[in-house]
Scaffold this active site. Structure first.
Site, short mmCIF file in Angstrom:
data_model
loop_
_atom_site.label_atom_id
_atom_site.label_comp_id
_atom_site.label_asym_id
_atom_site.label_seq_id
_atom_site.Cartn_x
_atom_site.Cartn_y
_atom_site.Cartn_z
N ASN A 1 0.85 -1.19 0.00
CA ASN A 1 0.00 0.00 0.00
C ASN A 1 0.89 1.24 0.00
O ASN A 1 1.76 1.37 0.86
CB ASN A 1 -0.92 0.01 1.22
CG ASN A 1 -1.78 -1.23 1.29
OD1 ASN A 1 -2.33 -1.67 0.27
ND2 ASN A 1 -1.86 -1.84 2.44
N ARG B 1 0.48 4.43 0.73
CA ARG B 1 -0.16 5.57 1.42
C ARG B 1 0.11 5.48 2.92
O ARG B 1 0.64 4.47 3.39
CB ARG B 1 -1.68 5.50 1.20
CG ARG B 1 -2.23 4.17 1.73
CD ARG B 1 -3.74 4.11 1.86
NE ARG B 1 -4.13 2.94 2.63
CZ ARG B 1 -4.38 1.74 2.13
NH1 ARG B 1 -4.25 1.52 0.84
NH2 ARG B 1 -4.73 0.75 2.93
#
Ligand code: MV4
Length: 451
Positions: free
Chosen positions: A290, A292
């Site tokens: 991911n 983020r």
């Protein structure tokens, strides 16, 4: 350092970014939908701009509206938070071509990690352990049967453009493969506009463990420990903690070093999370990355003393990791986070409306990240997360007993929340002994049916 940045998000994470900016002396611009006029991110930002109607697609996901607001207010950078536009490589690209710094990795890295099968091959090449499975995309049923034969049943088909649990099929025998292959392909094509599938050996009862990293723009990446995220329901995490009771210093160092060299090679910049499955023998296998800041980042902050969101902003402004982290990273004590959702605690159906009473717990080792307040309204249009209750203790037992008493002292009236569910989980013997895997909630809800 930036003089002014925009936060392209709402709710608790928008407030979290505002906190970091205030401490750094950076001015903030909030964007908001018509449903969020009275939200705290609007109140606490230095400026705020309405970017459209309540529905996310017409406001928070409306790239031209977000970019226009950034241009009007003269910000230098945009923090996307999590969800919404945070992993949209096209948005990151539009930011950069508009002369706005996107606070996250460069678009080509986001794009690579968004193609799960490509990310898997990149990790494999760098020596990060992956599960046995296909090499690249599987084009036909016949190819699927060959891979499955080689890997051994059960196997799982996953959508390359998917992630987070959408578009997966478990296959237990060759005779089931043709139908499930077609079903997964059509579902992926309809959901993501890309029907590409890949295959992995299926782990029946894995733990979900993820590693936090930070990379600067100068080729340095550091691994800052792991989080245990196995307590989830329908791919929505409910409770996260750091560190994992299943990871010792040797394994943490070994995986950390592999990730550091691999992500440095890829050119990873800013905060990122690498998801692993831990099998029944305690071995870790990469599944996806991911690109983020994650909802559960506070548990890492609590055990390291780092401010991950401030780090993200400093890195985007050009700071080196040496400047952002000026000491050895050590894991100290234990931290747990309970996600408080505006949902019916048994039915898990959304519960929007006006909050009448809102009292948050405090005291030693307790942190609450929220944008909710008494008399505030929870709109029905967005994610149901309304607060994160985080505790820290000298060990896991202290973090659990703090969580237990903090949950007792958390009062939300007017809407339903998952607080009663968390109170019950804290009393569960298996949870208290850290005996769980990703099937924990299924068993727990089955056993607690009559409560
Ligand atoms: C798996 C798996 C078992 N074996 N892959 C679900 C979310 C997505 N990120 C990956 N997921 C899974 N992948 C293999 N090879 C089981 C899951 C899974 C899961 C993973 C993490 C947390 C909760 C989960 C719940 C069900 C299934």
């Amino acid at each position: 350092m930036f003089k002014k940045i925009m936060i392209a998000n709402r709710g608790e994470i928008a407030l979290r970014v505002i906190c970091a900016c205030k401490e750094l002396g950076v001015k903030t611009v909030a964007v908001y939908s018509e449903a969020d006029r009275n939200s705290l991110h609007v109140r606490f930002a230095d400026e705020a701009i309405c970017i459209g109607p309540p529905r996310s697609a017409e406001s928070y996901l409306n790239i031209p509206a977000v970019i226009s607001a950034a241009e009007i207010t003269n910000v230098e950078a945009i923090h996307p938070g999590y969800g919404l536009l945070s992993e949209n490589a096209n948005f990151a690209e539009v930011c950069e071509t508009s002369g706005l710094k996107f606070i996250g990795p460069p678009p080509h890295v986001t794009r690579l990690m968004g193609e799960k099968e490509k990310a898997r091959m990149a990790m494999k090449k760098a020596g990060v352990p992956i599960l046995p499975g296909s090499e690249g995309v599987i084009q036909t049923e016949e190819e699927g049967l060959e891979w499955a034969e080689q890997v051994g049943y059960p196997v799982i088909l996953k959508a390359s453009a998917g992630g987070g649990g959408r578009g997966m099929r478990v296959i237990r025998s060759a005779e089931d493969l043709p139908n499930l292959f077609q079903a997964a392909h059509s579902e992926a094509a309809a959901a993501f506009g890309n029907g590409d599938l890949y295959m992995e050996k299926f782990i029946e009862c894995p733990r979900h463990i993820e590693f936090q990293v930070l990379g600067d723009g100068y080729g340095k990446v550091v691994s800052i420990g792991e989080r245990e995220c196995s307590i989830q329901r329908r791919h929505q995490k409910l409770i996260e903690e750091a560190p994992s009771t299943k990871i010792d210093e040797k394994l943490r160092k070994q995986i950390g070093a592999k990730l550091e060299s691999c992500l440095s090679e890829i050119g990873y910049v800013n905060a990122g999370t690498i998801e692993f499955l831990m099998d029944e023998e305690g071995k870790l296998h990469f599944i996806e990355m991911n690109t983020r800041i994650q909802v559960e980042h506070p548990v890492t902050e609590m055990v390291t003393g780092l401010d991950l969101v401030k780090s993200q902003i400093l890195i985007a402004a050009g700071a080196s990791l040496g400047e952002v982290i000026d000491r050895k990273i050590e894991i100290s004590g234990h931290s747990i986070e309970c996600r408080i959702n505006a949902e019916h605690p048994e039915k898990f159906t959304p519960s929007a409306g006006r909050i009448t009473t809102f009292h948050t717990p405090g005291g030693t080792g307790v942190r609450v990240d929220t944008a909710a307040y008494a008399e505030g309204v929870i709109p029905p249009y967005y994610d149901s997360l309304i607060a994160k209750l985080i505790t820290h203790g000298k060990d896991r037992q202290e973090a659990v007993s703090r969580m237990s008493r903090a949950l007792e002292m958390f009062i939300v009236e007017g809407i339903h929340t998952t607080i009663p569910l968390h109170r019950r989980i804290m009393q569960n013997e298996d949870f208290r002994e850290a005996k769980f895997d990703t099937k924990f909630m299924e068993r727990f809800l089955q056993q607690n049916k009559n409560h």
